[in-house]
Enzyme design. Structure first.
Site, PDB file in Angstrom:
ATOM      1  N   ASP A 101       0.858  -1.260   0.089  1.00  0.00           N
ATOM      2  CA  ASP A 101      -0.038  -0.153  -0.115  1.00  0.00           C
ATOM      3  C   ASP A 101       0.887   1.403  -0.041  1.00  0.00           C
ATOM      4  OD1 ASP A 101      -2.082  -1.871   0.379  1.00  0.00           O
ATOM      5  OD2 ASP A 101      -2.280  -1.541   2.487  1.00  0.00           O
ATOM      6  N   GLU A 127     -11.056   0.633  -3.909  1.00  0.00           N
ATOM      7  CA  GLU A 127     -10.467   0.962  -2.638  1.00  0.00           C
ATOM      8  C   GLU A 127      -9.502   1.623  -2.978  1.00  0.00           C
ATOM      9  OE1 GLU A 127      -9.780  -2.653  -0.756  1.00  0.00           O
ATOM     10  OE2 GLU A 127      -8.357  -3.197  -2.374  1.00  0.00           O
TER      11      GLU A 127
END
Length: 500
Positions: free
Chosen positions: A19, A175
């Site tokens: 991420d 997302e």
């Protein structure tokens, strides 16, 4: 790598560093990653060339910033930070899914200290993003994809949270939103398809930061789904512009090994890919293990030390523990030049185990530690979570190997060892799957070093059971030290990459 090299190697930050979020300030780049159940949280890196990254600390390095209750599960905790620089300050927004929700931190110096948490109780959803418009309104966008204006100084929302885009019709899990003003448009970059093999990057644009958003006709702009590419699960990207005007994308991916279905053991890693703009849309270049270097000199930073003699008063930034690290249970101050670990939980099966480790960053590696068990028991562990780990453990006069695979646990092998300190050793060796589709990705060999020389291997175990495909979750292997009874003293720890 010298400045004359024209290629670089992916991943640019190997091992469990998922991420990624990146920002540039002048000629300096800063990057943050998720950390899940590990303390300290949110590793922070610095680079001058986007290729060589140096760990400069952790954003969440104090208990008042990071609360991870003992009942929080592995792969809980800290999800998907966004790192930005605005109005002379660094801002980091992140979700603690283990109780505190969305939190905002700020500093003028990215190396720290960072502020205490600014809570955002009315911002719902994970993967929060920050973007400021020309009126200095701060827009917070979360997975879903939903958006709300906020006051970043107080965490107060300034309006209702509303859905602004749902991604590609039929694609699950929109997302990791990131919102940017680039030229005449606002671009909304998201991940979708789930963080497994169908992971992808898509983009939409609008004339205003709150939409309506027009999807790119070529979505997804990056994915490796359905291919034989050695890098899979590509997604969760962030854009950054270089000082020369070029554009780049950092993203996560995995390197699966073995036969079918393929197992990745290092976790999701950080990769780099160039971006071109065609007809007003970003087009990601080819993502490969070796890629053309950015059009500026490469500037290697200091090498990450592979050996720690524990001569400093504090542990280096790359050391992490599970959920917390009480100073009375993990200290370099009790015995000069030694790391002392005092047992709390009895084994790696328990959530409050005394453990300190570093991420496995190479498919092949050797880890050695000089441990004195005269006051207790402890050893070396390869950890994925409480239910998936291998350990080689020393007690006075004995060394044993334990394995935990889901509900199964037990001693695999044991052997008498010379009294006193012992050098424990773990070697990870990739497996060539060849024509056997059932082959695992690697083997994990555990044992100790004979004082007369040589490695006494007690067990060689299949590495697939310490993979995400078996264990589930979002993390990767961490190899480190633990105490299971009394106290143990570690003179040194050595992590040696083997091969490329």
């Amino acid at each position: 790598m010298s400045e004359t090299n024209t290629t670089f190697h992916n991943p640019v930050i190997p091992g469990f560093h998922p991420d990624p979020s990146v920002c540039r300030v002048g000629e300096d780049y800063y990057l943050a990653c998720s950390s899940f159940e590990y303390f300290p949280g949110v590793p922070l890196f610095h680079s001058r060339d986007l290729v060589h990254w140096t760990r400069i600390g952790n954003v969440l390095d104090r208990p008042d910033q990071l609360r991870l209750p003992l009942d929080s599960p592995s792969s809980g905790g800290i999800y998907a930070p966004t790192l930005r620089h605005h109005d002379g300050r660094f801002w980091l927004i992140v979700t603690n899914v283990s109780g505190d929700g969305n939190l905002l931190f700020t500093t003028t110096d990215p190396a720290g200290p960072w502020s205490g948490p600014i809570r955002l109780p009315d911002v719902h959803g994970i993967d929060p993003d920050l973007a400021w418009d020309e009126d200095d309104t701060c827009w917070c966008t979360t997975a879903g994809v939903a958006q709300v204006p906020i006051d970043p100084h107080t965490g107060r929302t300034l309006g209702p949270q509303r859905r602004i885009w749902s991604g590609t019709p039929g694609a699950k899990a929109p997302e990791a939103p990131h919102l940017y003003r680039i030229g005449e448009y606002w671009y909304l970059l998201i991940a979708e398809g789930g963080t497994e093999r169908c992971h992808s990057v898509s983009v939409a644009r609008s004339r205003t930061p709150d939409g309506p958003f027009e999807p790119c006709p070529a979505n997804p702009v990056l994915t490796h789904r359905g291919t034989e590419h050695p890098i899979q699960n590509t997604g969760h990207a962030d854009l950054v512009q270089g000082p020369d005007g070029s554009w780049w994308m950092v993203l996560l991916g995995v390197r699966p090994g073995g036969g079918s279905p393929g197992w990745h053991v290092l976790g999701r890693e950080t990769f780099l890919v160039p971006v071109d703009w065609v007809d007003g849309w970003p087009v990601a270049g080819a993502l490969s293990p070796e890629a053309p270097a950015p059009p500026w000199p490469l500037r290697p930073g200091p090498a990450v030390p592979v050996r720690d003699d524990f001569d400093e008063n504090e542990l280096a930034a790359h050391w992490v523990s599970v959920r917390h690290r009480p100073p009375e249970d993990c200290t370099t101050k009790e015995r000069p030049g030694r790391l002392t670990l005092r047992a709390r939980g009895g084994s790696l099966d328990e959530p409050d185990v005394t453990f300190v480790g570093r991420r496995q960053q190479h498919p092949a590696c050797r880890v050695r530690a000089h441990l004195d068990p005269s006051r207790g028991e402890g050893g070396l562990a390869v950890r994925l979570d409480e239910s998936h780990h291998y350990t080689v453990e020393a007690a006075p006069g004995q060394v044993r190997v334990r394995a935990r695979i889901g509900p199964l646990t037990g001693v695999v092998a044991s052997r008498e060892a010379p009294a006193g300190p012992v050098v424990l050793r773990i070697e990870v060796t990739p497996v060539d799957a060849g024509y056997d589709a059932r082959s695992g990705p690697d083997t994990v060999s555990l044992g100790f070093e004979n004082p007369e020389g040589g490695f006494v291997e007690l067990a060689s175990l299949d590495g697939r059971y310490l993979s995400t495909e078996v264990a589930g979750g979002f993390t990767g292997r961490v190899i480190g030290l633990f105490a299971s009874a009394g106290s143990v003293d570690i003179d040194w720890y050595d992590y040696e990459p083997l091969g490329s």
